[in-house]
Design a protein around this motif. Structure first.
Motif, PDB file in Angstrom:
ATOM      1  N   SER A 151       0.856  -0.981  -0.082  1.00  0.00           N
ATOM      2  CA  SER A 151      -0.015   0.190   0.058  1.00  0.00           C
ATOM      3  C   SER A 151       0.901   1.330  -0.086  1.00  0.00           C
ATOM      4  CB  SER A 151      -0.811   0.048   1.338  1.00  0.00           C
ATOM      5  OG  SER A 151      -0.118  -0.036   2.527  1.00  0.00           O
ATOM      6  N   PRO A 152       0.270   2.526  -0.668  1.00  0.00           N
ATOM      7  CA  PRO A 152       1.205   3.381  -0.721  1.00  0.00           C
ATOM      8  C   PRO A 152       1.907   4.054   0.628  1.00  0.00           C
ATOM      9  CG  PRO A 152      -0.670   4.019  -2.012  1.00  0.00           C
ATOM     10  CD  PRO A 152      -0.875   2.549  -1.197  1.00  0.00           C
ATOM     11  N   GLU A 153       1.088   3.893   1.761  1.00  0.00           N
ATOM     12  CA  GLU A 153       1.838   4.255   2.984  1.00  0.00           C
ATOM     13  C   GLU A 153       2.755   3.263   3.666  1.00  0.00           C
ATOM     14  OE1 GLU A 153      -1.727   1.810   4.185  1.00  0.00           O
ATOM     15  OE2 GLU A 153      -1.326   3.265   2.574  1.00  0.00           O
ATOM     16  N   GLY A 154       2.643   2.154   2.974  1.00  0.00           N
ATOM     17  CA  GLY A 154       3.721   0.979   3.468  1.00  0.00           C
ATOM     18  C   GLY A 154       3.079   0.166   4.545  1.00  0.00           C
ATOM     19  N   LYS A 155       2.154  -0.082   4.863  1.00  0.00           N
ATOM     20  CA  LYS A 155       1.425  -0.585   5.965  1.00  0.00           C
ATOM     21  C   LYS A 155       0.801  -1.959   5.471  1.00  0.00           C
ATOM     22  CE  LYS A 155       0.314   3.542   8.751  1.00  0.00           C
ATOM     23  NZ  LYS A 155      -0.829   4.192   9.475  1.00  0.00           N
ATOM     24  N   LEU A 156       0.613  -2.254   4.330  1.00  0.00           N
ATOM     25  CA  LEU A 156      -0.033  -3.454   3.968  1.00  0.00           C
ATOM     26  C   LEU A 156       0.960  -4.021   2.581  1.00  0.00           C
ATOM     27  CD1 LEU A 156      -3.816  -3.107   4.120  1.00  0.00           C
ATOM     28  CD2 LEU A 156      -2.326  -4.766   5.805  1.00  0.00           C
ATOM     29  N   LEU A 157       1.199  -5.289   2.731  1.00  0.00           N
ATOM     30  CA  LEU A 157       1.663  -6.075   1.630  1.00  0.00           C
ATOM     31  C   LEU A 157       0.562  -6.952   1.421  1.00  0.00           C
ATOM     32  CD1 LEU A 157       4.173  -6.817   0.054  1.00  0.00           C
ATOM     33  CD2 LEU A 157       4.626  -8.523   1.549  1.00  0.00           C
ATOM     34  N   ALA A 158       0.276  -6.881   0.042  1.00  0.00           N
ATOM     35  CA  ALA A 158      -0.817  -7.836  -0.660  1.00  0.00           C
ATOM     36  C   ALA A 158      -0.120  -8.751  -1.354  1.00  0.00           C
ATOM     37  CB  ALA A 158      -1.806  -6.957  -1.681  1.00  0.00           C
ATOM     38  N   PHE A 159      -0.556 -10.026  -1.303  1.00  0.00           N
ATOM     39  CA  PHE A 159       0.039 -11.133  -1.772  1.00  0.00           C
ATOM     40  C   PHE A 159      -0.973 -12.394  -2.384  1.00  0.00           C
ATOM     41  CE2 PHE A 159       0.264 -12.071   2.677  1.00  0.00           C
ATOM     42  CZ  PHE A 159      -0.200 -13.513   2.780  1.00  0.00           C
ATOM     43  N   ARG A 160      -0.417 -13.174  -3.269  1.00  0.00           N
ATOM     44  CA  ARG A 160      -1.309 -14.370  -3.781  1.00  0.00           C
ATOM     45  C   ARG A 160      -0.942 -15.272  -2.775  1.00  0.00           C
ATOM     46  NH1 ARG A 160       1.401 -16.826  -8.393  1.00  0.00           N
ATOM     47  NH2 ARG A 160       2.288 -17.866  -6.594  1.00  0.00           N
ATOM     48  N   GLN A 161      -2.032 -16.320  -2.434  1.00  0.00           N
ATOM     49  CA  GLN A 161      -1.475 -17.613  -1.724  1.00  0.00           C
ATOM     50  C   GLN A 161      -2.703 -18.542  -2.219  1.00  0.00           C
ATOM     51  OE1 GLN A 161       0.211 -17.722   2.215  1.00  0.00           O
ATOM     52  NE2 GLN A 161      -1.725 -18.853   2.943  1.00  0.00           N
ATOM     53  N   SER A 162      -2.203 -19.770  -2.225  1.00  0.00           N
ATOM     54  CA  SER A 162      -3.374 -20.947  -2.480  1.00  0.00           C
ATOM     55  C   SER A 162      -3.465 -21.833  -1.355  1.00  0.00           C
ATOM     56  CB  SER A 162      -2.715 -21.640  -3.750  1.00  0.00           C
ATOM     57  OG  SER A 162      -2.694 -20.887  -5.072  1.00  0.00           O
ATOM     58  N   ASP A 163      -4.690 -22.258  -1.288  1.00  0.00           N
ATOM     59  CA  ASP A 163      -4.876 -23.336   0.058  1.00  0.00           C
ATOM     60  C   ASP A 163      -6.220 -24.101  -0.712  1.00  0.00           C
ATOM     61  OD1 ASP A 163      -7.209 -21.793   0.505  1.00  0.00           O
ATOM     62  OD2 ASP A 163      -6.424 -21.195   2.356  1.00  0.00           O
ATOM     63  N   ALA A 164      -6.668 -25.059   0.122  1.00  0.00           N
ATOM     64  CA  ALA A 164      -7.841 -25.769  -0.139  1.00  0.00           C
ATOM     65  C   ALA A 164      -9.111 -24.814  -0.568  1.00  0.00           C
ATOM     66  CB  ALA A 164      -8.361 -26.740   1.049  1.00  0.00           C
ATOM     67  N   LYS A 165      -9.292 -23.467  -0.226  1.00  0.00           N
ATOM     68  CA  LYS A 165     -10.517 -22.873  -0.708  1.00  0.00           C
ATOM     69  C   LYS A 165      -9.982 -22.299  -2.048  1.00  0.00           C
ATOM     70  CE  LYS A 165     -11.697 -21.854   4.010  1.00  0.00           C
ATOM     71  NZ  LYS A 165     -12.129 -20.586   4.991  1.00  0.00           N
ATOM     72  N   GLY A 166      -8.954 -22.197  -2.503  1.00  0.00           N
ATOM     73  CA  GLY A 166      -8.288 -21.670  -3.944  1.00  0.00           C
ATOM     74  C   GLY A 166      -7.226 -20.880  -3.654  1.00  0.00           C
ATOM     75  N   ARG A 167      -6.970 -20.129  -4.876  1.00  0.00           N
ATOM     76  CA  ARG A 167      -6.232 -19.129  -5.082  1.00  0.00           C
ATOM     77  C   ARG A 167      -6.650 -17.696  -4.665  1.00  0.00           C
ATOM     78  NH1 ARG A 167      -2.069 -18.751  -9.946  1.00  0.00           N
ATOM     79  NH2 ARG A 167      -1.353 -20.730  -9.009  1.00  0.00           N
ATOM     80  N   ASP A 168      -6.289 -16.999  -3.430  1.00  0.00           N
ATOM     81  CA  ASP A 168      -6.859 -15.847  -2.918  1.00  0.00           C
ATOM     82  C   ASP A 168      -5.864 -14.670  -2.861  1.00  0.00           C
ATOM     83  OD1 ASP A 168      -9.686 -16.417  -3.035  1.00  0.00           O
ATOM     84  OD2 ASP A 168      -9.395 -17.585  -1.305  1.00  0.00           O
ATOM     85  N   ILE A 169      -6.220 -13.434  -2.501  1.00  0.00           N
ATOM     86  CA  ILE A 169      -5.300 -12.439  -2.093  1.00  0.00           C
ATOM     87  C   ILE A 169      -5.367 -12.331  -0.446  1.00  0.00           C
ATOM     88  CG2 ILE A 169      -5.332  -9.978  -2.238  1.00  0.00           C
ATOM     89  CD1 ILE A 169      -6.607  -9.924  -5.028  1.00  0.00           C
ATOM     90  N   TRP A 170      -4.144 -12.198  -0.010  1.00  0.00           N
ATOM     91  CA  TRP A 170      -3.856 -12.109   1.397  1.00  0.00           C
ATOM     92  C   TRP A 170      -3.183 -10.772   1.617  1.00  0.00           C
ATOM     93  CZ3 TRP A 170      -4.012 -16.576   4.987  1.00  0.00           C
ATOM     94  CH2 TRP A 170      -4.888 -17.710   4.642  1.00  0.00           C
ATOM     95  N   LEU A 171      -3.312 -10.425   3.004  1.00  0.00           N
ATOM     96  CA  LEU A 171      -2.570  -9.210   3.413  1.00  0.00           C
ATOM     97  C   LEU A 171      -1.814  -9.559   4.627  1.00  0.00           C
ATOM     98  CD1 LEU A 171      -5.885  -7.060   3.353  1.00  0.00           C
ATOM     99  CD2 LEU A 171      -4.286  -7.280   1.448  1.00  0.00           C
ATOM    100  N   MET A 172      -0.808  -8.772   4.639  1.00  0.00           N
ATOM    101  CA  MET A 172       0.136  -9.056   5.803  1.00  0.00           C
ATOM    102  C   MET A 172       0.369  -7.626   6.176  1.00  0.00           C
ATOM    103  SD  MET A 172       4.233  -9.921   6.122  1.00  0.00           S
ATOM    104  CE  MET A 172       4.629  -8.431   5.701  1.00  0.00           C
ATOM    105  N   PRO A 173       0.219  -7.125   7.479  1.00  0.00           N
ATOM    106  CA  PRO A 173       0.543  -5.681   7.822  1.00  0.00           C
ATOM    107  C   PRO A 173       2.129  -5.691   8.045  1.00  0.00           C
ATOM    108  CG  PRO A 173      -0.311  -7.183   9.693  1.00  0.00           C
ATOM    109  CD  PRO A 173      -0.403  -7.961   8.396  1.00  0.00           C
ATOM    110  N   ALA A 174       2.674  -4.408   7.792  1.00  0.00           N
ATOM    111  CA  ALA A 174       3.949  -4.390   8.135  1.00  0.00           C
ATOM    112  C   ALA A 174       4.486  -4.145   9.486  1.00  0.00           C
ATOM    113  CB  ALA A 174       4.523  -3.144   7.347  1.00  0.00           C
ATOM    114  N   GLU A 175       3.596  -3.755  10.429  1.00  0.00           N
ATOM    115  CA  GLU A 175       3.810  -3.536  11.892  1.00  0.00           C
ATOM    116  C   GLU A 175       3.112  -4.786  12.611  1.00  0.00           C
ATOM    117  OE1 GLU A 175       2.428   0.370  12.253  1.00  0.00           O
ATOM    118  OE2 GLU A 175       4.273   1.402  11.256  1.00  0.00           O
ATOM    119  N   GLY A 176       3.535  -4.651  14.095  1.00  0.00           N
ATOM    120  CA  GLY A 176       3.003  -5.504  15.009  1.00  0.00           C
ATOM    121  C   GLY A 176       3.289  -7.058  14.788  1.00  0.00           C
ATOM    122  N   GLN A 177       2.067  -7.777  14.795  1.00  0.00           N
ATOM    123  CA  GLN A 177       2.362  -9.442  14.818  1.00  0.00           C
ATOM    124  C   GLN A 177       2.779  -9.782  13.433  1.00  0.00           C
ATOM    125  OE1 GLN A 177       2.475 -11.384  17.200  1.00  0.00           O
ATOM    126  NE2 GLN A 177       2.482  -9.650  18.382  1.00  0.00           N
TER     127      GLN A 177
END
Length: 205
Positions: free
Chosen positions: A119-145
């Motif tokens: 994200s432009p402010e650098g707080k979220l990384l968007a990525f692709r990941q596959s599992d039993a539910k299919g290939r979806d978009i996931w998010l990872m925060p840059a801070e905290g856990q």
């Protein structure tokens, strides 16, 4: 497979950037347009992240251990995040581009995960990941856990997310079989757990 690294202007004119041909993949231009982060293979079947300096025409290696690919610039241009697999463990990591420190792990992820956009402010990384539910978009925060979470679940695969420059929208590809289209949807925000809003299809046929 050896490839050439080239730049293409808005008129479609190609300009060779780096020689000789190498196993270039997943090239990403820096926010200031002066450097290219790229994955280069051939180290015992594994890849590393390199920087190509456009004004100087020089390549600099950033990673030296594990299999590293999918480079993604942080919005400030100070780091490159990437996927790293070493000893059977896959992580998202990042490394300072000025050489001031070694790569730092951000989060442990599934081997199918591939980062695409901050994200432009650098707080979220968007990525692709596959599992039993299919290939979806996931998010990872840059801070905290930095705990990854699924952004949206539908019956169709979704991939290649990209935040808009103003951070208001997330564009991605979705579909089934050979019929994939580009969609735009209101972008998620860091820490928000609300359901995604309406989406618009912006490609045709």
């Amino acid at each position: 497979t050896a490839r050439n690294l080239v730049g293409v202007d808005r008129d479609g004119k190609e300009q060779p950037l780096a020689a000789p041909p190498r196993e270039y993949a997943l090239a990403r231009l820096s926010p200031d347009g002066q450097r290219v982060a790229v994955s280069i293979g051939a180290r015992q079947g594994q890849s590393d992240i390199w920087l190509y300096d456009l004004p100087r025409g020089a390549l600099t290696r950033l990673t030296f251990q594990g299999d590293n690919d999918f480079p993604v610039w942080t919005p400030d241009g100070k780091r490159v995040a990437f996927r790293s697999t070493d000893a059977g463990k896959t992580t998202f990591s990042w490394v300072p581009v000025d050489g001031s420190g070694p790569p730092e792990p951000l989060a442990t992820v599934d081997a199918s995960a591939a980062p695409y956009t901050w994200s432009p402010e650098g707080k979220l990384l968007a990525f692709r990941q596959s599992d039993a539910k299919g290939r979806d978009i996931w998010l990872m925060p840059a801070e905290g856990q930095r705990t990854p979470r699924r952004w949206m679940e539908t019956q169709f695969d979704k991939q290649t997310p990209q935040f808009s420059p103003d951070g208001r929208w997330l564009a991605y590809v979705s579909g089934g079989g050979a019929n994939f289209q580009v969609f735009v949807q209101a972008a998620p925000s860091a820490g928000a757990a609300s359901a995604p809003g309406a989406r618009w299809q912006v490609s045709v046929d």
